[in-house]
Scaffold this active site. Structure first.
Site, PDB file in Angstrom:
ATOM      1  N   LYS A 101      31.301 -24.594   1.578  1.00  0.00           N
ATOM      2  CA  LYS A 101      32.427 -24.404   0.640  1.00  0.00           C
ATOM      3  C   LYS A 101      33.521 -23.515   1.203  1.00  0.00           C
ATOM      4  CE  LYS A 101      30.455 -22.122  -2.678  1.00  0.00           C
ATOM      5  NZ  LYS A 101      29.081 -22.009  -2.203  1.00  0.00           N
ATOM      6  N   ARG A 155      30.188 -18.128 -10.992  1.00  0.00           N
ATOM      7  CA  ARG A 155      28.841 -18.431 -10.546  1.00  0.00           C
ATOM      8  C   ARG A 155      27.833 -18.329 -11.686  1.00  0.00           C
ATOM      9  NH1 ARG A 155      29.565 -16.789  -4.914  1.00  0.00           N
ATOM     10  NH2 ARG A 155      27.788 -17.319  -3.632  1.00  0.00           N
ATOM     11  N   ARG A 178      24.316 -19.904  11.009  1.00  0.00           N
ATOM     12  CA  ARG A 178      25.525 -19.124  10.784  1.00  0.00           C
ATOM     13  C   ARG A 178      25.328 -17.655  11.187  1.00  0.00           C
ATOM     14  NH1 ARG A 178      27.886 -19.829   4.773  1.00  0.00           N
ATOM     15  NH2 ARG A 178      26.168 -18.470   4.248  1.00  0.00           N
ATOM     16  N   ARG A 192      24.755 -14.847   9.650  1.00  0.00           N
ATOM     17  CA  ARG A 192      25.384 -13.717   8.974  1.00  0.00           C
ATOM     18  C   ARG A 192      24.327 -12.697   8.577  1.00  0.00           C
ATOM     19  NH1 ARG A 192      29.243 -16.146   4.541  1.00  0.00           N
ATOM     20  NH2 ARG A 192      27.609 -15.396   3.165  1.00  0.00           N
ATOM     21  N   ARG A 247      18.590 -16.974  -2.588  1.00  0.00           N
ATOM     22  CA  ARG A 247      19.937 -17.414  -2.967  1.00  0.00           C
ATOM     23  C   ARG A 247      19.930 -18.833  -3.519  1.00  0.00           C
ATOM     24  NH1 ARG A 247      23.330 -15.813   2.183  1.00  0.00           N
ATOM     25  NH2 ARG A 247      25.164 -16.416   1.003  1.00  0.00           N
TER      26      ARG A 247
END
Ligand code: AMP
Length: 179
Positions: A13, A87, A124, A126, A137
């Site tokens: 996103k 959210r 990724r 992170r 998550r």
């Protein structure tokens, strides 16, 4: 144009919101980016970082206040993509109250294969992306954020986009859906 991008963590996103916002000449509004930009030496910065690293959600009050401040800035007047907000149902209600009934033009839903999502997030690299937080998550997304899809679906606002594949092709699909 005022848009909302929704999808599970790792669906891409953020990347797409940045690309589409640039293409359309509108603001990219990411609450995640705003939280990551907080000074870690402040109380708020420390608290938020801890929550992010655990995979949970920052409290609605904090997010809503921050988002409303952001939408009041001049660049948002030309339109925006909300990336990662709302959210929760409480945040969606706050957004309705803030923007009024016709505050959004469309909601883009990023559809992905969940195994691929986990792969992408690990790739990724992170700081808040360990395997355990990724699992948390996804769970938090399913419980708290997935119900928003039904809400916006009832309003006929959802545009579904297959978010698997090349970054460029996905951007094209999103723009096509919005045409
Ligand atoms: P993101 O970059 O959108 O994946 O957001 C990273 C993290 O920031 C999330 O996992 C949450 O901990 C926090 N966060 C971002 N946006 C929100 C929101 N709207 N409500 C609650 N927490 C949020």
């Amino acid at each position: 144009m005022r848009l909302l991008f929704v999808g599970p963590p790792g669906a891409g996103k953020g990347t797409q919101a940045q690309r589409v916002a640039e293409e359309l000449g509108i603001a990219h509004v990411s609450t995640g980016d705003m939280f990551r930009a907080l000074d870690p030496d402040t109380d708020l910065g420390r608290r938020v970082r801890e929550i992010m690293e655990s995979g949970g959600y920052v409290s609605d009050d904090i997010v809503i206040e921050m988002l409303e401040g952001r939408l009041g800035r001049p660049d948002a007047a030309a339109g925006y993509i909300l990336d990662g907000f709302p959210r929760t149902l409480a945040q969606a209600e706050a957004l309705d109250a803030f923007l009024g009934a016709n505050g959004l033009d469309a909601v883009v839903l990023f559809e992905v294969n969940e195994d691929e999502v986990v792969e992408r997030m690990l790739a990724r690299g992170r700081a808040d992306d360990t395997e355990e937080t990724i699992r948390t998550r996804l769970e938090v997304y399913r419980e708290q954020t997935a119900p928003l899809v039904e809400l916006y679906d009832r309003r006929g606002m959802i545009r579904r986009v297959d978010a698997m594949g090349e970054i460029e092709s996905i951007t094209e699909r999103v723009l096509e859906e919005l045409r």
